[in-house]
Scaffold this active site. Structure first.
Site, PDB file in Angstrom:
ATOM      1  N   ALA A  26      -1.784   2.571  -4.955  1.00 46.27           N
ATOM      2  CA  ALA A  26      -1.415   3.973  -4.809  1.00 46.27           C
ATOM      3  C   ALA A  26      -1.560   4.405  -3.349  1.00 46.27           C
ATOM      4  O   ALA A  26      -1.582   3.579  -2.448  1.00 46.27           O
ATOM      5  CB  ALA A  26      -2.290   4.817  -5.728  1.00 46.27           C
ATOM      6  N   VAL A  48       0.862  -1.179   0.000  1.00 44.14           N
ATOM      7  CA  VAL A  48       0.000   0.000   0.000  1.00 44.14           C
ATOM      8  C   VAL A  48       0.900   1.230   0.000  1.00 44.14           C
ATOM      9  O   VAL A  48       1.836   1.328   0.788  1.00 44.14           O
ATOM     10  CB  VAL A  48      -0.915   0.025   1.243  1.00 44.14           C
ATOM     11  CG1 VAL A  48      -1.818   1.260   1.214  1.00 44.14           C
ATOM     12  CG2 VAL A  48      -1.751  -1.246   1.324  1.00 44.14           C
ATOM     13  N   CYS A  49       0.642   2.138  -0.930  1.00 47.90           N
ATOM     14  CA  CYS A  49       1.350   3.418  -0.964  1.00 47.90           C
ATOM     15  C   CYS A  49       2.865   3.183  -1.099  1.00 47.90           C
ATOM     16  O   CYS A  49       3.312   2.411  -1.944  1.00 47.90           O
ATOM     17  CB  CYS A  49       0.985   4.220   0.271  1.00 47.90           C
ATOM     18  SG  CYS A  49       1.434   5.964   0.234  1.00 47.90           S
ATOM     19  N   THR A  50       3.660   3.794  -0.245  1.00 52.30           N
ATOM     20  CA  THR A  50       5.113   3.677  -0.354  1.00 52.30           C
ATOM     21  C   THR A  50       5.646   2.359   0.180  1.00 52.30           C
ATOM     22  O   THR A  50       6.873   2.150   0.190  1.00 52.30           O
ATOM     23  CB  THR A  50       5.811   4.842   0.374  1.00 52.30           C
ATOM     24  OG1 THR A  50       5.341   4.903   1.726  1.00 52.30           O
ATOM     25  CG2 THR A  50       5.528   6.161  -0.326  1.00 52.30           C
ATOM     26  N   THR A  82       2.612   3.278  -7.017  1.00 50.45           N
ATOM     27  CA  THR A  82       2.767   3.773  -5.653  1.00 50.45           C
ATOM     28  C   THR A  82       2.083   5.122  -5.592  1.00 50.45           C
ATOM     29  O   THR A  82       1.444   5.562  -6.560  1.00 50.45           O
ATOM     30  CB  THR A  82       4.252   3.866  -5.257  1.00 50.45           C
ATOM     31  OG1 THR A  82       4.355   4.169  -3.859  1.00 50.45           O
ATOM     32  CG2 THR A  82       4.983   4.937  -6.053  1.00 50.45           C
TER      33      THR A  82
END
Length: 316
Positions: A155, A102-104, A122
């Site tokens: 993202a 998730v994300c970074t 990302t």
């Protein structure tokens, strides 16, 4: 069969990267005689660990236990973590059916070598940094989530919920995933190929007049949206309207209308089988070549390429 879902966190992680997907998996089990998921939170060493807002969470050490799914959350500066963290992720992935970020959290998967040669995404703000650090990734920077074989990436922040709903659908079917989305009171569900961005949110005018104009334009894409027409909606002269519009949005009225039409075209291109020529007409471009040029300007790809990528993203 209960599936074990492990969430990997580290000091300073983003709380919603963990809480959003975890809540989705928890809610998916409601109404069942036995929950289909067993949820656990892991870290490198185990024990209490603080997230980015200072809340403490209990974690277990991620050692040799096999998992069905490992989800690595984001937040902070994950690329600055010690090298043995990446090795822990790599070893855990080897005994796990599927791995997600998730994300970074994508930085941890990349550092573990799991994204080499794969499509991934990302948070948009970190995309360039990720690509520069790991050039072998086939980065799709504006995707909400991407699936490439057993590796899933998403993202920023709330996109983790979209990712979780997609994983739930993959496990339990559309009906349960859709019911979970209703419980969460979120859209069921934004497709992975959808852009992280929205033309309206990016333009973000301050005044009600310009917001009204943009809303009118979005609802009347096939109309001749000339400056005179839009100025009339704003109750301004064309000259005043053009000046105010550019000041508040950073775009000319013509370019803003093009972006709104391109966004509508992209949705149809990626989510339907309509011919490209028909889509161009239905979103106000009329000429397919104009739509092609607009998509390249806005998204960096022609409509045919956007459709191909969206279909690949939906293929295991």
């Amino acid at each position: 069969m209960r599936r074990s879902i492990g969430f990997f966190v580290y000091p300073g992680h983003q709380i919603l990267d963990l809480a959003g997907p975890m809540s989705a998996f928890d809610i998916a089990g409601r109404g069942c005689d036995e929950s289909p998921y067993e949820l656990q939170v892991f870290s490198q060493q185990g024990g209490p660990l603080q997230n980015g807002v200072g809340l403490e969470i209990a974690t277990q050490a991620l050692h040799a236990q096999p998992l069905d799914t490992l989800i690595v959350v984001g937040g902070g500066q994950p690329e600055a973590l010690p090298g043995d963290v990446f090795e822990t992720i790599r070893q855990a992935a080897a005994r796990t059916r599927r791995v997600a970020s998730v994300c970074t959290g994508a930085f941890l998967l990349a550092g573990a070598g799991l994204l080499d040669g794969r499509r991934a995404t990302t948070h948009w703000r970190s995309a360039a940094r990720l690509q520069q650090a790991y050039p072998r990734i086939r980065l799709e920077a504006d995707r909400i989530f991407v699936r490439d074989g057993p590796i899933w990436t998403s993202a920023g922040i709330t996109a983790g919920i979209d990712l979780a709903l997609a994983l739930i659908e993959d496990d339990l079917g559309q009906a349960i995933s859709q019911a979970t989305a209703r419980e969460l009171v979120v859209y069921y569900r934004r497709p992975g190929g959808q852009s992280q961005f929205s033309a309206l949110s990016e333009l973000a005018p301050r005044s009600d007049r310009i917001r009204l104009v943009l809303d009118y334009a979005r609802q009347h894409l096939t109309a001749p949206l000339t400056v005179d027409t839009l100025a009339g909606i704003a109750h301004q002269s064309p000259r005043q309207f053009t000046r105010v519009f550019k000041r508040e949005t950073g775009e000319t009225p013509a370019r803003a209308v093009e972006r709104l039409r391109a966004e509508a075209a992209r949705w149809r291109v990626e989510q339907t089988r309509e011919p490209i020529e028909a889509i161009a007409s239905r979103v106000g471009f009329n000429d397919p070549e104009r739509m092609r040029r607009a998509c390249i300007r806005c998204f960096g790809r022609a409509p045919q390429a956007l459709r191909r990528i969206a279909r690949q993203a939906g293929t295991p």
